[in-house]
Every structure is written in structure tokens, then in C-alpha cells.
Motif scaffolding. Structure first.
Motif: not given
Length: 127
Positions: A1-8, A61-67
Motif C-alpha cells: 500500500m505504501h508504494a501506491f500512496m507514493l505513486v498516487g 539507497t533512496w532509489a526505490p522510494e524516490a523512483r
């Protein structure tokens, strides 16, 4: 769910940016030519290249969330053409030139065909 929130969240910012930039260009340079869309696509692709290049070098190290937030969300909301450009360049850099050419041709031709089909379907529908 965290990934969907970041993208949204990023997507909302990007979509608002696209609308703002397109509106401003439309007011500054009114034209029948889709200059605003062209501008957004080029700027979004440039920004994607700068961001991904910087991310790989400076912030692994930030790559996944920043991407997720910036590349997929903000730039994807601003213009999906930036994602198309990144995917194409990845194929080219891997030496898959034929796949890149096929991806470009299919993306453009099939997307236009899909839009045309949608128009044909809805134009045949009663109002």
C-alpha cells in the motif's frame, strides 16, 4: 500500500503540473499545433533522464522510494511519455535495438489505433 500512496501522491503533483504548464503555454502561444503537449513531453523526458541519472549516482539507497514517488508518480503524472522514453532508452542501452524500434512503432501506432477505435465506438452510440 505504501508504494501506491507514493505513486498516487506524486501522480497528483505531476498531473497538476502538466495542467498548469499546458494552460500557460496555451495562453502564451495560442496555436493549432499541439505545442503544449510537445513541450510537456520533451521537458518530462529530460527531467526523467536527469533524475534517473542522478538517482543512480547520488542516492542508491533512496532509489526505490524516490523512483516510485518522482519517476513513476510525478513524471508519470506530468507525462507518460517520459516513462516511454526511459523504457526505450533501457532497451537501446541493453543493445536491443530491434525491440526498441518495435516498442516505439507499436506504442505510437497501436495507441493511435486504440484512440481511433474508442472514437468510432462512441460516435456510433446514441447521445
Amino acid at each position: 500500500m505504501h508504494a501506491f500512496m507514493l505513486v498516487g501522491a506524486g501522480g497528483a503533483i505531476g498531473a497538476m503540473g502538466r495542467f498548469g504548464v499546458s494552460s500557460a503555454i496555451g495562453k502564451l502561444w495560442p496555436s493549432q499545433f499541439p505545442l503544449a503537449t510537445l513541450f510537456v513531453n520533451v521537458v518530462g523526458s529530460l527531467a526523467m533522464g536527469l533524475f534517473i541519472g542522478w538517482l543512480v549516482k547520488a542516492m542508491p539507497t533512496w532509489a526505490p522510494e524516490a523512483r516510485l514517488f518522482v519517476a513513476i508518480g510525478v513524471f508519470g503524472g506530468f507525462t507518460t511519455f517520459s516513462s516511454f522514453s526511459l523504457d526505450t532508452m533501457a532497451l537501446i542501452e541493453r543493445g536491443q535495438i530491434a525491440s526498441a524500434a518495435l516498442y516505439i512503432a507499436l506504442s505510437v501506432a497501436v495507441s493511435i489505433a486504440g484512440l481511433y477505435l474508442g472514437l468510432l465506438i462512441t460516435r456510433g452510440m446514441p447521445a
